[in-house]
Enzyme design. Structure first.
Site, PDB file in Angstrom:
ATOM      1  N   LYS A  31       0.999  -1.340  -0.008  1.00  0.00           N
ATOM      2  CA  LYS A  31      -0.127   0.039   0.137  1.00  0.00           C
ATOM      3  C   LYS A  31       0.711   1.265  -0.075  1.00  0.00           C
ATOM      4  O   LYS A  31       1.769   1.385   0.839  1.00  0.00           O
ATOM      5  CB  LYS A  31      -0.730   0.167   1.236  1.00  0.00           C
ATOM      6  CG  LYS A  31      -1.644   1.303   1.487  1.00  0.00           C
ATOM      7  CD  LYS A  31      -2.751   1.225   2.437  1.00  0.00           C
ATOM      8  CE  LYS A  31      -2.162   1.589   3.819  1.00  0.00           C
ATOM      9  NZ  LYS A  31      -1.968   3.127   3.795  1.00  0.00           N
ATOM     10  N   ASP A  58      -3.521   4.255  -1.614  1.00  0.00           N
ATOM     11  CA  ASP A  58      -4.384   4.708  -0.450  1.00  0.00           C
ATOM     12  C   ASP A  58      -4.463   6.222  -0.450  1.00  0.00           C
ATOM     13  O   ASP A  58      -3.605   6.966   0.485  1.00  0.00           O
ATOM     14  CB  ASP A  58      -3.876   4.005   0.710  1.00  0.00           C
ATOM     15  CG  ASP A  58      -4.902   4.384   1.880  1.00  0.00           C
ATOM     16  OD1 ASP A  58      -6.136   4.935   1.701  1.00  0.00           O
ATOM     17  OD2 ASP A  58      -4.376   4.156   3.110  1.00  0.00           O
ATOM     18  N   LYS A  60      -7.480   8.080  -0.454  1.00  0.00           N
ATOM     19  CA  LYS A  60      -8.721   8.714   0.229  1.00  0.00           C
ATOM     20  C   LYS A  60      -9.229   9.829  -0.179  1.00  0.00           C
ATOM     21  O   LYS A  60      -9.358  10.851   0.538  1.00  0.00           O
ATOM     22  CB  LYS A  60      -8.291   8.779   1.940  1.00  0.00           C
ATOM     23  CG  LYS A  60      -7.785   7.674   2.515  1.00  0.00           C
ATOM     24  CD  LYS A  60      -7.925   7.504   3.987  1.00  0.00           C
ATOM     25  CE  LYS A  60      -7.269   6.591   4.883  1.00  0.00           C
ATOM     26  NZ  LYS A  60      -5.742   6.302   4.583  1.00  0.00           N
ATOM     27  N   ASP A  63     -13.815  15.055  -2.176  1.00  0.00           N
ATOM     28  CA  ASP A  63     -14.137  16.351  -2.706  1.00  0.00           C
ATOM     29  C   ASP A  63     -15.359  16.338  -3.389  1.00  0.00           C
ATOM     30  O   ASP A  63     -16.040  15.569  -3.482  1.00  0.00           O
ATOM     31  CB  ASP A  63     -12.693  16.657  -3.526  1.00  0.00           C
ATOM     32  CG  ASP A  63     -12.465  18.193  -3.656  1.00  0.00           C
ATOM     33  OD1 ASP A  63     -13.548  18.966  -3.862  1.00  0.00           O
ATOM     34  OD2 ASP A  63     -11.317  18.744  -3.741  1.00  0.00           O
ATOM     35  N   THR A  67     -14.238  17.118  -9.200  1.00  0.00           N
ATOM     36  CA  THR A  67     -13.035  17.116  -9.116  1.00  0.00           C
ATOM     37  C   THR A  67     -12.655  15.463  -8.691  1.00  0.00           C
ATOM     38  O   THR A  67     -11.450  15.078  -9.307  1.00  0.00           O
ATOM     39  CB  THR A  67     -12.884  17.876  -7.858  1.00  0.00           C
ATOM     40  OG1 THR A  67     -12.978  19.278  -7.951  1.00  0.00           O
ATOM     41  CG2 THR A  67     -11.322  17.879  -7.066  1.00  0.00           C
ATOM     42  N   THR A 121     -10.301   3.752  11.194  1.00  0.00           N
ATOM     43  CA  THR A 121      -9.917   2.725  12.326  1.00  0.00           C
ATOM     44  C   THR A 121      -9.390   3.529  13.605  1.00  0.00           C
ATOM     45  O   THR A 121      -9.164   2.868  14.330  1.00  0.00           O
ATOM     46  CB  THR A 121      -9.181   1.370  11.710  1.00  0.00           C
ATOM     47  OG1 THR A 121      -8.115   1.774  10.861  1.00  0.00           O
ATOM     48  CG2 THR A 121     -10.101   0.557  10.841  1.00  0.00           C
ATOM     49  N   ARG A 213       2.902  -0.935  10.872  1.00  0.00           N
ATOM     50  CA  ARG A 213       3.801  -1.171  11.721  1.00  0.00           C
ATOM     51  C   ARG A 213       4.006  -2.404  12.295  1.00  0.00           C
ATOM     52  O   ARG A 213       5.661  -2.496  12.715  1.00  0.00           O
ATOM     53  CB  ARG A 213       3.672   0.064  12.920  1.00  0.00           C
ATOM     54  CG  ARG A 213       3.576   1.268  12.392  1.00  0.00           C
ATOM     55  CD  ARG A 213       3.139   2.282  13.458  1.00  0.00           C
ATOM     56  NE  ARG A 213       1.713   2.460  13.093  1.00  0.00           N
ATOM     57  CZ  ARG A 213       0.736   3.342  13.794  1.00  0.00           C
ATOM     58  NH1 ARG A 213       1.285   4.422  14.460  1.00  0.00           N
ATOM     59  NH2 ARG A 213      -0.370   3.118  13.360  1.00  0.00           N
TER      60      ARG A 213
HETATM   61  O1  C5P Z   1       0.681   0.951  11.058  1.00  0.00           O
HETATM   62  P1  C5P Z   1      -0.761   0.584  10.997  1.00  0.00           P
HETATM   63  O2  C5P Z   1      -0.800  -0.844  10.560  1.00  0.00           O
HETATM   64  O3  C5P Z   1      -1.570   1.134  11.906  1.00  0.00           O
HETATM   65  O4  C5P Z   1      -1.165   1.153   9.509  1.00  0.00           O
HETATM   66  C1  C5P Z   1      -2.341   1.029   9.010  1.00  0.00           C
HETATM   67  C2  C5P Z   1      -2.341   1.750   7.513  1.00  0.00           C
HETATM   68  O5  C5P Z   1      -3.535   1.757   7.116  1.00  0.00           O
HETATM   69  C3  C5P Z   1      -1.987   3.080   7.646  1.00  0.00           C
HETATM   70  O6  C5P Z   1      -1.205   3.447   6.283  1.00  0.00           O
HETATM   71  C4  C5P Z   1      -3.039   3.713   7.583  1.00  0.00           C
HETATM   72  O7  C5P Z   1      -3.199   5.214   6.960  1.00  0.00           O
HETATM   73  C5  C5P Z   1      -4.092   3.110   6.734  1.00  0.00           C
HETATM   74  N1  C5P Z   1      -5.602   2.951   7.019  1.00  0.00           N
HETATM   75  C6  C5P Z   1      -6.188   2.875   8.516  1.00  0.00           C
HETATM   76  N2  C5P Z   1      -7.363   3.139   8.535  1.00  0.00           N
HETATM   77  C7  C5P Z   1      -8.228   3.319   7.575  1.00  0.00           C
HETATM   78  C8  C5P Z   1      -7.808   3.363   6.201  1.00  0.00           C
HETATM   79  C9  C5P Z   1      -6.418   3.231   6.116  1.00  0.00           C
HETATM   80  O8  C5P Z   1      -5.296   2.693   9.327  1.00  0.00           O
HETATM   81  N3  C5P Z   1      -9.602   3.346   7.759  1.00  0.00           N
END
Ligand code: C5P
Length: 238
Positions: A31, A58, A60, A63, A67, A121, A213
């Site tokens: 991603k 990703d 997101k 707008d 656009t 989340t 992470r």
């Molecule tokens: O490090 P971690 O596992 O928390 O990363 C989650 C990834 O998923 C991040 O890149 C975050 O931007 C993305 N994300 C999220 N919740 C969402 C949509 C995308 O955590 N609803």
């Protein structure tokens, strides 16, 4: 569609991301988020695709419909496999996003799949009620956005593991449920609020998991990836 865990490449630049990916094989699903895309531009997606990776871009989008439609026409040319918008942008915006993608996809080529973020989340029910002024339970808001997304031609949604089963019941198993907020039992939650393990995600109807992470900051990222994949794909004897 590739159902491997999607590794969130939340790195500051191309070199760090590509050197991190060195030991990962072709077909790994990654991603690219805002941090990397805004630094490196579309070239990072081309470079990942050349190396055989599948790419979820990703960004997101959220707008006005016109656009988002034009932006999606441009994004279709970038070559990602999966893109997204915020469902909060509304049905007209989501429909315009699909039109834009269709317009930018060359004849005979498959258009990228597109999903809608329901509630992030990192959002709690209290935050949603107090800051967005939505006087509902969080899972009701997520389910509402999922239904709206499906009616607006989205291929699926981003949601937490805890909402995936309800969405599967309402929108079907084929509707994508891409779930971030994944942690191994031993990991820290960081800023995520609605977290779950890969095994819980598999049991509760996620179609894809996004893991940042827990892999990228692990002492041994490949070992963490394999452990997560085993839990997710049910190879741990469940
Ligand atoms: O490090 P971690 O596992 O928390 O990363 C989650 C990834 O998923 C991040 O890149 C975050 O931007 C993305 N994300 C999220 N919740 C969402 C949509 C995308 O955590 N609803």
């Amino acid at each position: 569609m590739n159902t491997s865990p999607i590794i969130a490449l939340d790195f500051e630049d191309r070199d760090t991301a590509l050197s991190f990916l060195q030991p990962f094989g072709q077909g790994t699903f990654v991603k690219v988020g805002m941090q990397l895309f805004y630094k490196e531009g579309p070239a990072i997606v081309h470079q990942l695709k050349e190396r055989g990776f599948d790419v979820f871009l990703d960004l997101k989008l959220h707008d006005i419909p016109n656009t988002v439609k034009s932006a999606m026409t441009s994004l279709a040319l970038v070559g990602a496999d999966l893109v997204n918008v915020h469902a909060a942008g509304g049905s007209a915006m989501m429909e315009a996003a699909v039109e834009g993608l269709d317009k930018g996809t060359a004849a005979g080529k498959e258009r990228p799949k597109i999903i809608a973020v329901t509630q992030l989340t990192s959002t709690t029910e209290e935050q949603m009620q107090q800051e967005q002024l939505i006087p509902k339970a969080l899972d009701e808001s997520v389910l509402h956005y999922a239904r709206l997304a499906q009616a607006s031609r989205m291929d699926g949604v981003v949601c937490s593991v805890w909402e995936a089963a309800g969405i599967a019941a309402a929108c079907g198993d084929g509707f994508l449920k891409v779930t971030p907020g994944i942690r191994l039992a031993s990991d820290e939650a960081h800023d995520q609020k609605r977290i779950a393990t890969p095994a819980e995600a598999a049991r509760r109807g996620s179609t894809h998991i996004v893991v940042g992470r827990s892999i990228t900051q692990a002492a041994d990222p490949i070992a963490a990836y394999h452990e997560i994949t085993q839990q997710w794909k049910g190879l741990d004897g469940r």
